[in-house]
Design a protein around this motif. Structure first.
Motif, short mmCIF file in Angstrom:
data_model
loop_
_atom_site.label_atom_id
_atom_site.label_comp_id
_atom_site.label_asym_id
_atom_site.label_seq_id
_atom_site.Cartn_x
_atom_site.Cartn_y
_atom_site.Cartn_z
N SER B 250 0.83 -1.21 0.00
CA SER B 250 0.00 0.00 0.00
C SER B 250 0.86 1.25 0.00
N LEU B 251 1.92 1.24 0.78
CA LEU B 251 2.80 2.42 0.81
C LEU B 251 3.44 2.63 -0.56
N GLY B 252 3.76 1.54 -1.22
CA GLY B 252 4.35 1.65 -2.56
C GLY B 252 3.34 2.23 -3.54
N LYS B 253 2.15 1.68 -3.48
CA LYS B 253 1.09 2.13 -4.38
C LYS B 253 0.83 3.62 -4.22
N MET B 254 0.85 4.08 -2.95
CA MET B 254 0.56 5.49 -2.69
C MET B 254 1.80 6.36 -2.82
N LYS B 255 2.92 5.73 -3.15
CA LYS B 255 4.19 6.45 -3.32
C LYS B 255 4.53 7.34 -2.13
N VAL B 256 4.51 6.76 -0.94
CA VAL B 256 4.80 7.51 0.27
C VAL B 256 6.31 7.65 0.43
N THR B 257 6.81 8.84 0.14
CA THR B 257 8.26 9.01 0.09
C THR B 257 8.92 8.79 1.45
N LYS B 258 8.24 9.20 2.53
CA LYS B 258 8.90 9.04 3.84
C LYS B 258 8.97 7.58 4.28
N ALA B 259 8.36 6.69 3.49
CA ALA B 259 8.38 5.27 3.87
C ALA B 259 9.62 4.54 3.35
N VAL B 260 10.43 5.24 2.53
CA VAL B 260 11.55 4.56 1.88
C VAL B 260 12.45 3.83 2.88
N VAL B 261 12.86 4.52 3.92
CA VAL B 261 13.80 3.90 4.86
C VAL B 261 13.15 2.73 5.61
N PRO B 262 11.96 2.95 6.19
CA PRO B 262 11.35 1.80 6.86
C PRO B 262 11.06 0.62 5.93
#
Ligand SMILES: Cc1cc2nc3c(=O)[nH]c(=O)nc-3n(C[C@H](O)[C@H](O)[C@H](O)COP(=O)(O)OP(=O)(O)OC[C@H]3O[C@@H](n4cnc5c(N)ncnc54)[C@H](O)[C@@H]3O)c2cc1C
Ligand code: SF4
Ligand code: SF4
Lengths: 77, 324, 580
Positions: B250-262
């Protein structure tokens, strides 16, 4: 060339006590894609006449009285 | 030579055979009525719902499944309350195949039947019929004592997709039964408004992992899901990899940039499924920060992992080239 | 009447559109033809019984290739199929399928066929492939045939069960004129004159011999003996890319799909004996099968379906689907072996060879209107050349064929045919019943299929193929001159054996013609190990010319969805090369 018959144990078993072929039912014989079930002239019940089974199940699934059991053909077991 | 075509049977002749003294013969006549495909067969079948033999009634239920519309539904409604389980089950399955919205009429009253099985079967059938007047009874059924009834009620409500039912679905996400909570989260997916997103987000903290899993997945389809980004990032540390995997997706789909590290943190997980999804998500987000997680795994032993890693690196390269 | 007694009889009927094969594509073709012109006569002829015939006799556990708005686009799908099929694709037909299949899903849903839905009523589409999202599960899909049969009865289609079509009739002007069939329980002959004919007889699934040695333990429904391929051939129609065999991954010995498409979305995967994934290829293709084959041959085999890393509840969910729908005896099989998805991985293997466009690309050549090269003759489903189209493709292209065939029939009259053709075919069909002494069909079939395994199974070696052809010619001689059938059931098998031997000959001929390797394992030629785009970027068409088998090249139609070079490369780079 002379012919000999060849015994095989067939995968489909019919419970004569449950089968109502004698009342006119032919469901399993009708649905089998390989056309290998028949009603016996002797017993008036359904049975597997030819060992050419795709173990696909319509005969068991559609039998109104739950008389048919499909087993996996011996060679595959 | 006999007629090569399947007969379109004479219903009256079959009707006579329905009177046979022998139950087996009556069953065979019913089978033929079902095969006729002629909607005129329904009245004859209806008569058989009162047959003394349970096998015959079961056959009638199966046969009625071949027809649609209020008359077939009314006959099935008589059989679904049958005291014999096989009869009632056959009728319930047949009811679930009804498609004509008019079939709902005889089924609606069953929602308040005294037996939970009947209530459940009625709601299951109503779901596909999508009739607006089943909303009220379904909302009432959310208070049913039986969890399987509540699950089906949620389906009825969810299929109708009415914003007015959001509060009810939201409270269902706090149901005591995890199956009900799962269904409620899945049903909420129809609404893209904030309240739906909020209750799905809360479900990320559910005690049952399958509820958390569906919540993580559903958020990815919600336009307000972005507001749940922090909660999804937290879900990346869930004890179940299955939940983490859906959160990653889901984070990928929504392109959540701050999720890259986690997300990058998931790359080292033992479960190859999760590593693969993490690589893919980094590609979807396509931020240069993803590179350092991806580069070490371009030659991973797992082909899915390395394939996704390579693809992700290409995405990142393409993204920085266009500067978007 | 004694069981399966042979009656001598012949009758003739006529209709506007004749559909042969009532499995998946056939019923849809018949229904659409009838809806197009409700006054016309539509006959659906079926060797078994339409209620439970064909690949989907017990339903399917999912749509493999659903192009659903919001999840995948026709462009994307067309691209994937083009790449998966090594570029040898006439895209128009693929694109048309992709555009129309969603409306067919909705129609099937309205018939009462149950697809997996979320609790909000939307289809629960699952992602299995890398790029698009195409899989729509059907955990309650066992009622598919029942629901379709219902529609046929309601539309009052004329259904002829237990008639096996044996040959097509072509008119003196080259148009289709009808078909000849034989009752599988009485051996009576039925001639059906028709203005248009649609072939929907499924895959050639009884070509190779399963490793279990049980002749009917095939991957495909064993009733699909390749009659459609043989009939099209003898009528002079062109067959495309027959060297692109069908070979599928499956549960060893059971020979049914292990079902990566069901279990995959839940996290199951194919692994080697080290428990590691090894498949590079994204889409089900010959390339994927080559990777599978190589792993089996390497020290890292056997290959398994790995589920034991999944949660107990997840496995239960998978089991309810796998053991109820499609091949419901799977559960029984595992029970007999003492294997449990929770504890042991499931041993897998590859299937015997066959022809099938549904899973591969070998079929009677058709264009985007399902037209074959014979005017008035259409084909759809596994036996028509639209590649990788699976169940939804059979339904969708069946619908296309039905509509167009009725259109054609409405504007034409019956073609005249030579009555001697019927007499000749009757003699051919009945010949095994006239012999007093000889070899029964089961022995001839076994031998032919054993030779297929020994000589025609990839990797393909020219010398082996030549030997295989010689051996098969000997079997053909026995079949044509010494085969006996002592009752009408045995006659059914005898006629099927003739289709099987025809298909074996076609498989050999087509494979030798294409002197390159393509489609991974499907056409891996050891003497020509490389792909040769300069000479072989084309279809091959096999047909009967002056009574003899002949092959020719046919250019691939210009793409309507261009494939950029880097897209091809991206895909290629991820692959293990055959020659590596
Ligand atoms: C085990 C298995 C699993 C599959 N799983 C999936 C899946 O999960 N998802 C998916 O999308 N696809 C799946 N497929 C593929 C899909 O089922 C087929 O592509 C599709 O059903 C083919 O339809 P068809 O009409 O061409 O053939 P069929 O449905 O097989 O029908 C052919 C019919 O022709 C009849 N016939 C044959 N010869 C004659 C003759 N001489 N005269 C008269 N009738 C004849 C046969 O009896 C049969 O009824 C699977 C296939 C198999 C075998
Ligand atoms: S379907 Fe069942 S009851 Fe009917 S003939 Fe077959 S075994 Fe007997
Ligand atoms: S399992 Fe299938 S092939 Fe075997 S007897 Fe039953 S219906 Fe026929």
């Amino acid at each position: 060339m002379p012919l000999a018959s060849y015994e095989t144990s067939v995968p489909v078993v019919v419970d004569d006590a449950k089968c109502i072929a004698d009342k006119g039912c032919t469901v399993c014989v009708d649905v089998c894609p390989l056309d290998v079930l028949r009603i016996s002239d002797l017993t008036g019940k359904a049975f597997m006449a030819y060992d050419e089974c795709w173990y696909c199940m319509p005969c068991e699934a559609d039998c109104p009285t739950g008389a048919v059991t499909v087993n996996i053909p011996y060679l595959l077991r | 030579m006999s007629d090569p075509f399947e007969a379109y049977d004479d219903l009256d002749e079959l009707d006579d055979r329905l009177n046979a003294a022998d139950a087996g013969e009556r069953r065979v006549a019913i089978i033929e009525l079902a095969n006729s495909g002629d909607p005129g067969a329904v009245v004859h079948l209806d008569r058989m719902t009162a047959d003394p033999d349970p096998g015959v009634r079961q056959q009638a239920a199966l046969a009625l499944g071949e027809f649609d519309g209020p008359d077939a539904a009314a006959a099935l409604a008589k059989l679904v309350v049958d005291p014999e389980q096989p009869v009632a089950h056959a009728a319930a399955d047949a009811m679930a195949e009804l498609k004509d919205p008019a079939s709902a009429d005889p089924i609606l009253p069953l929602v308040s039947h005294s037996h939970a099985f009947v209530r459940m079967a009625a709601l299951r059938a109503l779901k596909e019929l999508r009739r607006k007047d089943s909303l009220k009874p379904a909302l009432d059924a959310l208070r049913d004592v039986d969890a399987s009834v509540r699950v089906q009620a949620i389906g009825v409500i969810g299929f109708l997709k009415l914003e007015e039912s959001i509060p009810a679905l939201t409270s269902a996400t706090a149901d005591v039964d995890p199956h009900v909570r799962r269904a409620a989260v899945s049903a909420l997916a129809f609404s893209h408004l904030k309240p739906a997103a909020e209750s799905i987000t809360r479900a990320l903290a559910d005690s049952d992992w399958m509820v958390r899993e569906i919540a993580a997945e559903t958020l990815g389809t919600n336009t307000n899901g972005l507001q749940a980004a922090d909660a999804l990032i937290k879900a990346l540390a869930d004890e179940f990899w299955q939940v983490r995997l859906k959160a990653v997706r889901s984070l990928g789909k929504m392109k959540v940039t701050k999720a890259v590290v986690p997300i990058g943190g998931c790359i080292g997980h033992a479960q190859a499924n999760l590593r693969k999804e993490a690589a893919a998500a980094l590609g979807e987000i396509a931020m240069p920060e993803g590179r350092k997680f991806l580069e070490p795994i371009v030659d991973d032993a797992d082909p899915e992992v390395r394939k996704n890693a390579r693809w992700a690196l290409q995405r990142i390269a393409a993204n920085s080239a266009t500067g978007s | 009447m004694a069981m399966d007694q042979i009656l001598d009889g012949l009758s003739e009927v006529s209709c506007d559109v004749l559909v042969i094969g009532g499995g998946t594509a056939g019923p849809m073709a018949a229904l659409k033809a009838k809806l197009k012109n409700p006054k016309a006569n539509v006959v659906l002829l079926e060797k078994a019984n339409v209620k439970r015939s064909g690949a989907i006799s017990m339903g399917m556990d999912g749509l493999n290739n659903a192009v659903i708005p919001g999840y995948a686009t026709p462009e994307q799908y067309t691209k994937e199929i083009t790449i998966a099929n090594d570029g040898i694709v006439d895209q128009k037909a693929v694109y048309k399928y992709a555009e129309q299949c969603y409306s067919i899903i909705e129609e099937l849903d309205s018939f009462g066929i149950r697809f997996l839905k979320n609790e909000n009523g939307d289809y629960a589409v699952k992602k299995v492939h890398h790029i698009g999202t195409y899989v729509l599960p059907m955990p309650n899909g066992e009622t598919v045939k029942k629901a379709i049969y219902r529609q046929l009865r309601r539309a009052r289609i004329l259904i002829s069960n237990r008639y096996m079509a044996t040959r097509l009739l072509t008119g003196t002007d080259g148009r289709i004129a009808g078909a000849i069939s034989v009752n599988t329980r009485t051996a009576e002959i039925l001639v059906i004159k028709a203005k248009a004919v649609i072939l929907c007889m499924g895959a050639a699934g009884r070509l190779g011999l399963p490793t279990s040695g049980y002749m009917f333990g095939t991957y495909e429904n064993a009733a699909n003996s390749g009659d459609g391929y043989a009939m099209a051939y003898h009528a002079g129609a062109a067959l495309a890319n027959l060297e692109c065999f069908q070979i599928n991954p499956l549960i060893k010995d059971y020979n049914g799909p292990a079902c990566a498409y069901v279990a995959g979305p839940y996290g199951a995967f194919t692994a080697n004996n080290e428990g590691a994934r090894f498949i590079e290829c994204d889409y089900w293709s010959g390339q994927m099968m080559l990777e599978f084959y190589n792993e089996l041959q390497s020290g890292k085999g056997p290959v398994f379906l790995q589920l034991n890393h999944l949660h107990d509840d997840t496995i239960s969910e998978i089991e309810t689907t796998l053991h109820k729908v499609e091949r419901p005896t799977r559960g029984l099989f595992h029970e007999g072996r003492g294997t449990n998805y929770r504890e042991q991985p499931i041993e897998m293997h590859i299937s015997e060879i066959g022809f099938c466009s549904g899973h591969s690309a070998s079929g009677v050549f058709v264009d985007e209107f399902a037209r074959t090269t014979i005017p008035g003759l259409y084909a759809a489903g596994d036996m028509a050349s639209v590649p990788h189209n699976y169940m939804l493709g059979a339904f969708t292209n069946g619908a296309v064929a039905g509509t167009h065939a009725m259109d054609y029939a409405d504007n034409t009259d019956f073609a005249d045919f030579d009555a001697a053709d019927v007499a000749r075919e009757r003699d051919r069909v009945m010949a095994p019943t006239k012999r007093e002494d000889g070899v029964p069909p089961n022995q001839i079939e076994y031998k032919a299929r054993r030779l297929v395994n020994d000589y025609l199974q990839p990797p393909k070696v020219t010398r082996k193929f030549e030997l295989g052809q010689r051996r098969l010619a000997e079997v053909r001689d026995d079949m044509e001159n010494r085969m006996i059938a002592r009752n009408s059931h045995e006659l059914l098998r005898a006629l099927e054996t003739q289709s099987i031997v025809d298909c074996a000959d076609m498989a050999a001929h087509a494979s030798l013609y294409r002197t390159e390797s393509r489609w991974g394992l499907y056409h891996l030629r050891t003497d020509y190990p490389e792909k040769d785009d300069d000479n072989w970027f084309c279809h091959t068409l096999l047909s009967k010319k002056d009574g003899k088998m002949s092959s020719e090249k046919r250019a691939v139609e210009p793409y309507i969805v261009p494939i950029a070079d880097d897209e091809k490369d991206l895909y290629d780079k991820q692959r293990i090369r055959a020659s590596a």
